[in-house]
Design a protein around this motif. Structure first.
Motif, PDB file in Angstrom:
ATOM      1  N   TRP A 121     -38.132  41.904  65.128  1.00 33.39           N
ATOM      2  CA  TRP A 121     -37.101  42.939  65.241  1.00 33.39           C
ATOM      3  C   TRP A 121     -37.104  43.511  66.654  1.00 33.39           C
ATOM      4  O   TRP A 121     -38.142  43.706  67.273  1.00 33.39           O
ATOM      5  CB  TRP A 121     -37.355  44.060  64.241  1.00 33.39           C
ATOM      6  CG  TRP A 121     -37.042  43.712  62.816  1.00 33.39           C
ATOM      7  CD1 TRP A 121     -37.443  42.593  62.142  1.00 33.39           C
ATOM      8  CD2 TRP A 121     -36.301  44.486  61.898  1.00 33.39           C
ATOM      9  NE1 TRP A 121     -36.991  42.632  60.859  1.00 33.39           N
ATOM     10  CE2 TRP A 121     -36.274  43.789  60.672  1.00 33.39           C
ATOM     11  CE3 TRP A 121     -35.651  45.715  61.974  1.00 33.39           C
ATOM     12  CZ2 TRP A 121     -35.630  44.273  59.547  1.00 33.39           C
ATOM     13  CZ3 TRP A 121     -35.011  46.196  60.849  1.00 33.39           C
ATOM     14  CH2 TRP A 121     -34.991  45.480  59.653  1.00 33.39           C
TER      15      TRP A 121
ATOM     16  N   THR B   5     -29.362  42.752  66.397  1.00 32.39           N
ATOM     17  CA  THR B   5     -29.934  42.995  65.068  1.00 32.39           C
ATOM     18  C   THR B   5     -30.886  41.880  64.681  1.00 32.39           C
ATOM     19  O   THR B   5     -30.733  40.752  65.133  1.00 32.39           O
ATOM     20  CB  THR B   5     -28.828  43.110  64.000  1.00 32.39           C
ATOM     21  OG1 THR B   5     -28.077  41.924  63.994  1.00 32.39           O
ATOM     22  CG2 THR B   5     -27.966  44.314  64.218  1.00 32.39           C
ATOM     23  N   PRO B   6     -31.844  42.171  63.822  1.00 35.58           N
ATOM     24  CA  PRO B   6     -32.162  43.502  63.314  1.00 35.58           C
ATOM     25  C   PRO B   6     -32.900  44.321  64.368  1.00 35.58           C
ATOM     26  O   PRO B   6     -33.615  43.777  65.193  1.00 35.58           O
ATOM     27  CB  PRO B   6     -33.060  43.214  62.106  1.00 35.58           C
ATOM     28  CG  PRO B   6     -33.722  41.912  62.421  1.00 35.58           C
ATOM     29  CD  PRO B   6     -32.730  41.136  63.245  1.00 35.58           C
TER      30      PRO B   6
ATOM     31  N   VAL C 179     -23.150  45.160  57.837  1.00 33.33           N
ATOM     32  CA  VAL C 179     -24.196  46.002  58.417  1.00 33.33           C
ATOM     33  C   VAL C 179     -24.773  46.947  57.364  1.00 33.33           C
ATOM     34  O   VAL C 179     -24.046  47.508  56.548  1.00 33.33           O
ATOM     35  CB  VAL C 179     -23.634  46.832  59.595  1.00 33.33           C
ATOM     36  CG1 VAL C 179     -24.622  47.872  60.075  1.00 33.33           C
ATOM     37  CG2 VAL C 179     -23.242  45.908  60.727  1.00 33.33           C
TER      38      VAL C 179
ATOM     39  N   MET D 112     -26.007  46.797  68.065  1.00 33.52           N
ATOM     40  CA  MET D 112     -25.705  45.883  66.964  1.00 33.52           C
ATOM     41  C   MET D 112     -25.649  44.430  67.429  1.00 33.52           C
ATOM     42  O   MET D 112     -25.726  43.515  66.618  1.00 33.52           O
ATOM     43  CB  MET D 112     -24.392  46.269  66.275  1.00 33.52           C
ATOM     44  CG  MET D 112     -24.513  47.533  65.442  1.00 33.52           C
ATOM     45  SD  MET D 112     -25.913  47.566  64.294  1.00 33.52           S
ATOM     46  CE  MET D 112     -25.547  46.212  63.224  1.00 33.52           C
TER      47      MET D 112
ATOM     48  N   LEU E 249     -29.428  46.322  60.361  1.00 32.19           N
ATOM     49  CA  LEU E 249     -29.482  44.883  60.182  1.00 32.19           C
ATOM     50  C   LEU E 249     -28.130  44.386  59.724  1.00 32.19           C
ATOM     51  O   LEU E 249     -27.297  45.148  59.239  1.00 32.19           O
ATOM     52  CB  LEU E 249     -30.577  44.491  59.182  1.00 32.19           C
ATOM     53  CG  LEU E 249     -30.557  45.173  57.825  1.00 32.19           C
ATOM     54  CD1 LEU E 249     -29.756  44.391  56.822  1.00 32.19           C
ATOM     55  CD2 LEU E 249     -31.978  45.358  57.352  1.00 32.19           C
ATOM     56  N   LYS E 250     -27.913  43.094  59.912  1.00 30.98           N
ATOM     57  CA  LYS E 250     -26.681  42.440  59.465  1.00 30.98           C
ATOM     58  C   LYS E 250     -27.060  41.338  58.497  1.00 30.98           C
ATOM     59  O   LYS E 250     -28.058  40.647  58.682  1.00 30.98           O
ATOM     60  CB  LYS E 250     -25.927  41.818  60.641  1.00 30.98           C
ATOM     61  CG  LYS E 250     -25.205  42.772  61.535  1.00 30.98           C
ATOM     62  CD  LYS E 250     -24.424  41.999  62.580  1.00 30.98           C
ATOM     63  CE  LYS E 250     -23.702  42.918  63.529  1.00 30.98           C
ATOM     64  NZ  LYS E 250     -22.948  42.159  64.543  1.00 30.98           N
TER      65      LYS E 250
END
Length: 187
Positions: free
Chosen positions: A25, A46-47, A136, A43, A78-79
């Protein structure tokens, strides 16, 4: 002089702890409240976990040396392309709920040497007003780290360039003004 800064030291200690459990991350310092532009930029990585120092809560009986707890806000983002997967996780990407469980388990009750013990004070889902990506998921975890003295040891300050003395002026209960000078090298 970063080693003299207690805020940076606590931030780094929390980040080091998180990296053990979230090695892939992205992590970085962020403001306590992100603008939409800052959020959109993050963004792209991510994450991620953003770490914001939001303040210091002094103990009621601190006296002349401030003691208390640092308060930090951790923002997780996160996505996940699966609508349900963004919360529970799936083969495509991590989910918010397992990330919450991992982060809380990694931090709650953990003692950071020299800084104090971490307490989770709040964990909650969040949203970014104006950001429309439905893949998201966002979470906020607020922590307290302490108790700790909010100052550097005088020995370390004595080594700081151009630091000669600490001077404090205050009024006593009878209205007299007192100036206290502490020269480096003397107790």
């Amino acid at each position: 002089m970063a080693d003299l800064d207690p805020i940076s030291a606590v931030h780094q200690a929390v980040e080091d702890r998180l990296k053990v459990f979230f090695p892939k991350w992205h992590m970085e310092p962020v403001p306590a409240v992100l603008t939409l532009q800052e959020f959109t930029t993050l963004m792209g990585r991510t994450p991620w976990i953003g770490i914001a120092w939001t303040g210091f809560t002094p103990d009621a009986k601190s006296g002349r040396q401030l003691h208390g707890s640092h308060v930090l806000r951790l923002t997780m983002a996160l996505k996940n392309p699966g609508r349900g997967g963004r919360f529970t996780g799936d083969q495509h990407a991590p989910g918010l709920y397992p990330a919450f469980a991992t982060l809380i388990g990694a931090l709650q009750g953990h003692t950071l040497p020299g800084h104090g013990t971490i307490a989770i004070t709040k964990a909650d889902q969040s949203f970014a007003d104006g950001y429309g990506d439905k893949s998201v998921a966002l979470g906020i975890v607020e922590i307290s780290v302490g108790p700790q003295a909010f100052s550097a040891p005088f020995g370390a300050l004595a080594d700081a360039p151009a630091f000669v003395a600490l001077v404090a002026t205050y009024e006593t209960s009878d209205g007299a003004t007192v100036t206290d000078t502490i020269s480096m090298g003397s107790p």
